[in-house]
Design a protein around this motif. Structure first.
Motif, PDB file in Angstrom:
ATOM      1  N   ILE B 671      51.963  61.202  39.017  1.00 22.37           N
ATOM      2  CA  ILE B 671      50.699  60.458  39.050  1.00 22.37           C
ATOM      3  C   ILE B 671      49.583  61.228  38.325  1.00 22.37           C
ATOM      4  CG2 ILE B 671      48.904  59.525  40.570  1.00 22.37           C
ATOM      5  CD1 ILE B 671      51.293  59.217  42.665  1.00 22.37           C
ATOM      6  N   ILE B 672      49.391  62.479  38.746  1.00 22.28           N
ATOM      7  CA  ILE B 672      48.275  63.266  38.197  1.00 22.28           C
ATOM      8  C   ILE B 672      48.498  63.553  36.704  1.00 22.28           C
ATOM      9  CG2 ILE B 672      47.067  65.484  38.311  1.00 22.28           C
ATOM     10  CD1 ILE B 672      46.411  63.869  40.732  1.00 22.28           C
ATOM     11  N   ALA B 673      49.692  64.074  36.350  1.00 31.57           N
ATOM     12  CA  ALA B 673      49.958  64.394  34.946  1.00 31.57           C
ATOM     13  C   ALA B 673      50.085  63.119  34.126  1.00 31.57           C
ATOM     14  CB  ALA B 673      51.216  65.265  34.828  1.00 31.57           C
ATOM     15  N   GLY B 674      50.570  62.055  34.772  1.00 32.42           N
ATOM     16  CA  GLY B 674      50.667  60.773  34.082  1.00 32.42           C
ATOM     17  C   GLY B 674      49.301  60.278  33.623  1.00 32.42           C
ATOM     18  N   GLN B 675      48.249  60.744  34.323  1.00 26.47           N
ATOM     19  CA  GLN B 675      46.882  60.392  33.906  1.00 26.47           C
ATOM     20  C   GLN B 675      46.259  61.504  33.073  1.00 26.47           C
ATOM     21  OE1 GLN B 675      45.271  59.792  37.812  1.00 26.47           O
ATOM     22  NE2 GLN B 675      46.267  57.809  38.105  1.00 26.47           N
ATOM     23  N   GLY B 676      47.105  62.429  32.599  1.00 23.67           N
ATOM     24  CA  GLY B 676      46.609  63.482  31.716  1.00 23.67           C
ATOM     25  C   GLY B 676      46.152  64.737  32.433  1.00 23.67           C
ATOM     26  N   GLY B 677      46.327  64.798  33.748  1.00 24.28           N
ATOM     27  CA  GLY B 677      45.872  65.961  34.502  1.00 24.28           C
ATOM     28  C   GLY B 677      46.897  67.085  34.562  1.00 24.28           C
ATOM     29  N   GLN B 678      46.464  68.204  35.140  1.00 23.88           N
ATOM     30  CA  GLN B 678      47.351  69.349  35.315  1.00 23.88           C
ATOM     31  C   GLN B 678      47.245  69.879  36.730  1.00 23.88           C
ATOM     32  OE1 GLN B 678      46.971  72.514  32.402  1.00 23.88           O
ATOM     33  NE2 GLN B 678      46.433  71.006  30.863  1.00 23.88           N
ATOM     34  N   LEU B 679      48.363  70.380  37.242  1.00 23.69           N
ATOM     35  CA  LEU B 679      48.377  71.022  38.555  1.00 23.69           C
ATOM     36  C   LEU B 679      49.032  72.383  38.425  1.00 23.69           C
ATOM     37  CD1 LEU B 679      49.709  68.080  40.783  1.00 23.69           C
ATOM     38  CD2 LEU B 679      47.360  68.950  40.726  1.00 23.69           C
ATOM     39  N   ASP B 680      48.480  73.369  39.147  1.00 22.37           N
ATOM     40  CA  ASP B 680      49.111  74.686  39.163  1.00 22.37           C
ATOM     41  C   ASP B 680      49.063  75.232  40.571  1.00 22.37           C
ATOM     42  OD1 ASP B 680      50.196  75.882  36.769  1.00 22.37           O
ATOM     43  OD2 ASP B 680      48.235  75.480  35.893  1.00 22.37           O
ATOM     44  N   ILE B 681      50.214  75.482  41.117  1.00 16.55           N
ATOM     45  CA  ILE B 681      50.288  76.141  42.418  1.00 16.55           C
ATOM     46  C   ILE B 681      50.853  77.528  42.155  1.00 16.55           C
ATOM     47  CG2 ILE B 681      51.515  76.207  44.612  1.00 16.55           C
ATOM     48  CD1 ILE B 681      51.466  73.168  44.660  1.00 16.55           C
ATOM     49  N   ASN B 682      50.041  78.553  42.395  1.00 12.28           N
ATOM     50  CA  ASN B 682      50.518  79.924  42.144  1.00 12.28           C
ATOM     51  C   ASN B 682      49.702  80.888  42.966  1.00 12.28           C
ATOM     52  OD1 ASN B 682      51.834  82.126  41.122  1.00 12.28           O
ATOM     53  ND2 ASN B 682      50.779  82.110  39.144  1.00 12.28           N
ATOM     54  N   PRO B 683      50.310  81.472  43.998  1.00  7.84           N
ATOM     55  CA  PRO B 683      51.707  81.307  44.368  1.00  7.84           C
ATOM     56  C   PRO B 683      51.901  80.368  45.544  1.00  7.84           C
ATOM     57  CG  PRO B 683      50.812  83.234  45.445  1.00  7.84           C
ATOM     58  CD  PRO B 683      49.666  82.549  44.756  1.00  7.84           C
ATOM     59  N   ILE B 684      53.164  79.952  45.713  1.00  9.40           N
ATOM     60  CA  ILE B 684      53.603  79.400  46.990  1.00  9.40           C
ATOM     61  C   ILE B 684      54.586  80.431  47.538  1.00  9.40           C
ATOM     62  CG2 ILE B 684      55.286  77.926  45.764  1.00  9.40           C
ATOM     63  CD1 ILE B 684      55.145  75.998  48.177  1.00  9.40           C
ATOM     64  N   VAL B 685      54.419  80.788  48.809  1.00 10.96           N
ATOM     65  CA  VAL B 685      55.222  81.894  49.358  1.00 10.96           C
ATOM     66  C   VAL B 685      55.878  81.486  50.667  1.00 10.96           C
ATOM     67  CG1 VAL B 685      53.689  83.624  48.338  1.00 10.96           C
ATOM     68  CG2 VAL B 685      53.301  82.849  50.692  1.00 10.96           C
ATOM     69  N   TRP B 686      56.860  82.255  51.041  1.00  8.20           N
ATOM     70  CA  TRP B 686      57.544  82.043  52.316  1.00  8.20           C
ATOM     71  C   TRP B 686      56.917  82.962  53.343  1.00  8.20           C
ATOM     72  CZ3 TRP B 686      60.614  78.737  54.650  1.00  8.20           C
ATOM     73  CH2 TRP B 686      61.290  79.123  55.803  1.00  8.20           C
ATOM     74  N   SER B 687      56.353  82.370  54.378  1.00  6.76           N
ATOM     75  CA  SER B 687      55.688  83.180  55.398  1.00  6.76           C
ATOM     76  C   SER B 687      56.292  82.859  56.755  1.00  6.76           C
ATOM     77  CB  SER B 687      54.201  82.855  55.413  1.00  6.76           C
ATOM     78  OG  SER B 687      53.588  83.519  56.487  1.00  6.76           O
ATOM     79  N   ASP B 688      57.103  83.767  57.240  1.00 12.55           N
ATOM     80  CA  ASP B 688      57.717  83.670  58.572  1.00 12.55           C
ATOM     81  C   ASP B 688      58.581  82.429  58.748  1.00 12.55           C
ATOM     82  OD1 ASP B 688      56.501  86.011  59.116  1.00 12.55           O
ATOM     83  OD2 ASP B 688      54.759  85.117  60.074  1.00 12.55           O
ATOM     84  N   ASP B 689      57.955  81.267  58.825  1.00 11.71           N
ATOM     85  CA  ASP B 689      58.784  80.107  59.131  1.00 11.71           C
ATOM     86  C   ASP B 689      58.470  78.922  58.242  1.00 11.71           C
ATOM     87  OD1 ASP B 689      56.279  79.742  59.997  1.00 11.71           O
ATOM     88  OD2 ASP B 689      56.797  79.036  62.010  1.00 11.71           O
ATOM     89  N   GLY B 690      57.826  79.175  57.117  1.00 14.52           N
ATOM     90  CA  GLY B 690      57.571  78.029  56.262  1.00 14.52           C
ATOM     91  C   GLY B 690      57.006  78.436  54.914  1.00 14.52           C
ATOM     92  N   TRP B 691      57.112  77.529  53.973  1.00 12.93           N
ATOM     93  CA  TRP B 691      56.495  77.728  52.669  1.00 12.93           C
ATOM     94  C   TRP B 691      55.029  77.394  52.779  1.00 12.93           C
ATOM     95  CZ3 TRP B 691      59.037  80.125  48.884  1.00 12.93           C
ATOM     96  CH2 TRP B 691      60.423  80.143  48.960  1.00 12.93           C
ATOM     97  N   ILE B 692      54.200  78.124  52.075  1.00 11.50           N
ATOM     98  CA  ILE B 692      52.784  77.849  52.158  1.00 11.50           C
ATOM     99  C   ILE B 692      52.126  78.112  50.804  1.00 11.50           C
ATOM    100  CG2 ILE B 692      52.112  80.130  53.050  1.00 11.50           C
ATOM    101  CD1 ILE B 692      50.468  77.959  55.041  1.00 11.50           C
ATOM    102  N   ILE B 693      51.246  77.186  50.432  1.00  8.82           N
ATOM    103  CA  ILE B 693      50.535  77.303  49.152  1.00  8.82           C
ATOM    104  C   ILE B 693      49.346  78.223  49.343  1.00  8.82           C
ATOM    105  CG2 ILE B 693      49.182  76.053  47.432  1.00  8.82           C
ATOM    106  CD1 ILE B 693      50.874  73.536  48.227  1.00  8.82           C
ATOM    107  N   LEU B 694      49.295  79.323  48.609  1.00  7.93           N
ATOM    108  CA  LEU B 694      48.192  80.268  48.770  1.00  7.93           C
ATOM    109  C   LEU B 694      47.071  80.020  47.774  1.00  7.93           C
ATOM    110  CD1 LEU B 694      49.658  83.754  49.653  1.00  7.93           C
ATOM    111  CD2 LEU B 694      48.919  81.885  51.124  1.00  7.93           C
TER     112      LEU B 694
END
Lengths: 700, 700
Positions: B671-694
């Motif tokens: 959806i977002i890139a389809g409208q010409g946008g960009q997304l960057d998730i950096n970093p996403i990490v594993w913390s104890d019991d789940g992935w989390i976007i930092l």
């Protein structure tokens, strides 16, 4: 070391062929046919024949009255031994033993080969082989290679000395050279190397003015460091190319089954080759392509490549390969100057592209091509030029070959050619070769050849600072290491505390810490050492494995908790000590340093990206130990992680300090690994104002 | 979509050649000569000539009384337009326009090309070209390719459909095919693709029973996703090979200057090709080698390779290349069974090696070779076999070619041949080809061909689970994103808090946090959110760059210090808010997720190793968005860091949870890139019991 005089082997005045024959299909017949083209006097020897083509045949080598410079023994393995012995008795200085069936076939053959060595030890005769493909020296009209190898380009001679351990690789390389050209100064098949080895020939051709490039195929390397040192010396003057089969662990095991000995670990080979100025090839096609370009062209003084093409698609493919990552040498597309672009525009069609790659379009003619090429030659921003050539367009004709040839000869820049022309490709490549132009039939190959020229240019630049790296004698250090060894609690098994002591001896940044053996008075030790908290507390004992899992490691221990933690640990692991050090905070990158004794080349040192990802990215470089600052710097610069040491994204790691550490580590490595030991520092990190070793292991 | 019926183009009953000539060197002369070999009725057209080789020549195409299936226009660009118009008037369904000088030469030519499109729009005539090399269909004796392309192997026909945008690449590929063989089902030069494109021919040959493999050279791709979907559909049945020039950024800019449009980023192309079952080649040699092996051999059912050789050195080199890292497909050396080893030992010399590579030694004969080969064919631990063959040893003769050919035909495993034989190499490769054997003249090439067969095997396995990946419509998500967009404080510029809101909408693990806009009552917010300390406190505002440097980030803030820190920050950056989140502790690896709108293929998603090393190791994979679980899983498994997700060195990261996150992210990306946008998730990490976007950034 003295260079053995090989004149009588490579330019004999008289040759005895033992096992000469006139029966078709026999090796002795083929060689006889070739020898008759030579200007040397030829004595065929065979007790069963009187004449071969009207030439009288001797019953035995001892019947020959005159001196014989070279004997070729073309008999079975079993019969070869007595024939060689007779050659020795007659005082023939060189004998080529053609037969296989010696050491490479097992114990029985090995015993036969032992007899050959015994004859050599008598001091009168040197042996090439057994299992040798022979020698071929066009200038001297000498050809003892008994397998079909073509002669289109070969017969003209040239400047590549080709030394091959394997017969089949040798033959096929001769074939490649013959088909589309590269000129041989000489070909030598070393075979089993029971006496003469590649080293003798590297020394010879390294000093031979008519040799511009050495191309060597080895499966096992004889003389290990001597080989490297000799190649290094030669490579100061001319390119040394080595195809060393067995480049990966599985490959090495295959090499073992083939040659009866294990080849060294491939990464060490890569590192050692880099260190000593050797350029490595990975198959015979690559070896021959590299020899073609390096023997015909000047090295590149930089890595900026310009491409001129009448076919846009090939220009794009070329650009793609130039931009690809490659460990040999980085290439970049040259930025053309405004003057270059206007010169090209002034001499081409208005829809041609004057950017690099210069796309002349299929409507280009010879003049547009050569005018554009001239502009690229004159552009200071261009180090190396690739010409994409086609002869299908009606506006381009064969005259272009001569035009390019003239520019290759007159330019100070290397100019390479890619050409394809349906069924005529080989023919055109040979025509280019005959005009002194190195041509290649695929884009990947022409770009690879360019990389060899850039790599060679870098070797030449480095040579200025590169000493003949004879192991520096660090006697003082060696003495201290001996003392250290004799002080170990468990001989040969240093614990962590003892290992950090070893690092201090070598001037390496071991972590500041204290060793606590008794609970009673340890706090004063910590105080005396001015060690601020928080602390890392670790149990110390060479016999305790999996410390962390057993509860033998406590991190981030506050000053108030120290007493309790240390006491608990000493009680939990009675008879062991505890190491207290302050917690190091560091952000960023972990490095690894290592040392091992390589099977082939001996003491070697490694540096790379450390931590958990080491084995996943394998971002490490090897060199032989000890190494000096320039070599150590080169190791670090070779890493993909290198920019971290150059301020990448704000990092402030001190690169030169790490170079110094690596040099010191390599001196220690030379001693420890030289005695068969191993060292692993993982990680060493940058903490605020210095590098510090956080964990390490030594195995003696 | 309907497949255009190309019967009258590829198998015409009647052909008009406009610009037919008898003057040597003219294109119209060459084509006339070729056409006379065809069984179609040929009408030469040229107002200036009466007869060509006793055949009456028509003044104009309108003078021809009968129906014409195909017209070939061999005139200059300027003259082609009116000729094509006349063809349309006569109702000729297909016209090949040979001339260059159209859109590829600039505005003037572009205008001419526009006129051709106008004629097509009249609906009576379809155009191949302009700037087309023509078509060549051996089975139909149709050859309009006007450049020398050899006919050694080509004339026999075969099963490869070759589609080339570029004339020169096409010609040279025909040359390669001719020299040492691969059979063409058809060759089509698409040229400027003003009407017919590769897509029309992919559809046609994808459904043609006599086509076993498609080999396609493109510089620009027409129809983007249609191209991928069509290739994907065809690749379920037969291999689809694509050489897409412009594989790196610099290459893409070169492609741009050549074709007048920019090519897509190379990594997206790689990912998209993997996703849609397309096998990629990087130069014409690789494309032809791959077509040779894929058209003649079954795909490999696994990656375990056995090598049999009479020359140990080549066995070792082969092993080296097999063990080398390569992004195409991992190969491993097969472990031979005990039975296989005894069978080989029972039929070979006692000094042969029965381990893989099986080294028969140079004393091997045909029987030893074929017996060993049979043993390898019967070994269930072997998926693919490489035969190293030589014909120099006196004990091996040409009979081996037939023997290997028989086994290639009868075996369910792919068997490849490497052969070199000095000046006779091409001849031997052609002999192998004529026995149905794919042969290669270098070790690197035969191993590369094996990788294509293994890659093909993997594509076939994957097909079972691979849906036709038409963009899933996530209307609900799209609606929520629209609402979110309209709620942004600064339109089009989400701040960090708003971005994490977007992630929550998409079901992504944004960090738990609270937004504080006023100092007064914020502690109750923190309490209500049950957010335990220590905290990370960050200023939040879409206009503030370099937060850290400006003092807008405080980490590890204790519960006691929170009030003071938040207050200070709000006062320092008036008019902005503050985000409070709890400090996440994580050890180990950071991942990156990204989304962009690729120039060629549109919305794309990336996953890889994150953190500071992302750009150094470039350990990332791309696919088109959205992608489903299997594709997302494939992306993660492609990374060098992948073992971290599989418990490497005790890591406990949840791979399937990350796959799920990647799938959800890809829907958002669509959806977002389809409208010409960009997304960057950096970093996403594993913390104890789940992935989390930092940390993350969105640009709309």
């Amino acid at each position: 070391m003295n260079t053995l005089n090989l004149e009588k082997l490579l330019n004999p005045s008289s040759i005895a062929l033992i096992g000469a024959s006139d029966k078709s299909g026999k090796v002795g017949t083929t060689i006889m046919k070739y020898l008759l083209k030579s200007t040397a006097r030829v004595y065929p020897v065979n007790p069963k024949i009187d004449y071969i083509m009207h030439i009288p045949v001797y019953k035995d080598v001892s019947d020959i009255s005159g001196d014989v410079d070279l004997a070729i023994v073309a008999l079975s393995a079993a019969n070869s031994v007595s024939a060689v012995s007779a050659c020795s008795d007659k005082g023939i200085p060189f004998v080529i033993v053609v037969a296989g069936g010696f050491g490479e076939t097992g114990a029985e053959g090995g015993a036969l080969e032992g007899k050959l060595r015994e004859i050599v030890s008598r001091g009168k005769t040197r042996i090439l082989g057994p299992n040798s493909l022979g020698v071929f020296v066009p200038e001297n009209d000498l050809d003892t290679v008994f397998v079909e190898h073509g002669d289109k380009a070969l017969a003209q001679g040239g400047s590549v000395a080709f030394i091959s351990q394997s017969g089949s690789v040798g033959v096929e390389s001769l074939g490649l050279a013959s088909n589309t050209g590269f000129g041989m100064r000489a070909f030598v098949g070393t075979g089993n190397k029971t006496d003469l080895t590649e080293l003798d020939f590297i020394r010879h051709f390294g000093r031979d003015d008519k040799t511009d490039c050495l191309a060597i195929y080895v499966e096992s390397v004889e003389g290990e460091r001597d080989f490297l040192l000799e190649c290094s010396e030669v490579s100061a003057k001319k390119p040394v190319l080595v195809l060393k089969a067995g480049r990966t662990p599985a490959g090495a095991s295959a090499a073992g089954s083939h040659t009866g000995r294990l080849a060294g670990s491939d990464r060490v080979v890569n590192g050692a080759f880099k260190q000593y100025g050797i350029q490595r090839a990975f198959d015979d096609e690559e070896l021959c392509d590299a020899a073609l370009s390096l023997s015909m062209l000047k090295p590149a003084s930089g890595n900026r490549v310009a491409v001129v093409t009448p076919a846009g698609g090939f220009g794009v493919m070329c650009t793609d390969y130039i931009d690809s990552q490659d460990s040999r040498a980085k290439l970049i597309m040259a930025e053309l100057s405004g003057e270059t672009k206007s010169r090209i525009a002034g001499n081409t069609l208005n829809f041609a592209s004057t950017n690099n790659p210069v796309d002349l379009t299929a409507s280009a003619d010879n003049g547009m091509f050569t005018n554009s090429l001239d502009a690229l030659i004159d552009d200071d921003g261009v180090d190396i030029i690739i010409c994409v050539t086609f002869f299908a367009p009606p506006t381009i004709d064969d005259g272009l070959i001569k035009e390019i040839g003239r520019r290759v000869r007159n330019s100070s820049k290397p100019i390479l050619v890619f050409t394809e022309y349906g069924p005529f490709t080989d023919e055109y490549l040979l025509s280019f070769y005959n005009e002194g132009v190195a041509g290649f039939p695929s884009i990947s190959r022409v770009v690879r050849a360019a990389r060899f020229l850039v790599e060679r240019g870098e070797i030449i630049k480095r040579k200025g600072g590169m000493k003949k790296d004879t192991p520096v004698e660090h006697r003082e250090l060696a003495g201290m290491v001996e003392t250290w060894k004799s002080s170990l609690k468990v001989p040969g098994k240093p614990d962590e505390w003892e290992t950090s002591g070893l690092f201090r001896i070598a001037g390496l940044p071991a972590q500041k810490s204290v060793l606590v053996e008794h609970e009673d008075y340890f706090l004063s030790l910590v105080e005396n050492a001015s060690l601020p908290g928080p602390y890392a507390v670790k149990i110390c004992g060479s016999e305790i494995l999996h410390k962390t899992e057993l509860g033998g490691v406590a991190l981030n221990v506050g000053e108030g908790e120290l007493s309790e933690t240390v006491g608990m640990m000493l009680r939990k692991f009675p008879g062991n000590s505890v190491i207290i050090s302050n917690m190091i905070t560091y952000s960023g990158t972990e490095f690894i340093l290592g040392a091992l004794n390589d099977f082939t080349f001996g003491p070697s040192v490694m540096a790379g990206a450390g931590g958990i990802l080491t084995e996943l990215y394998k971002d490490v470089a090897f060199r032989l130990a000890p190494c000096e600052h320039e070599v150590a710097r080169g190791m670090l610069e070779e890493l993909r992680i290198a920019p971290i040491l150059e301020g990448y994204r704000g990092s402030s790691l001190d690169k030169e300090a790490l170079v110094e550490i690596l040099v010191r580590f390599s001196r220690l490595a030379a001693i420890i690994a030289g005695q068969g030991g191993q060292l692993d520092i993982n990680p060493i990190v940058w903490s605020d104002d210095g590098w510090i070793i956080l964990d390490a292991k030594a195995v003696l």
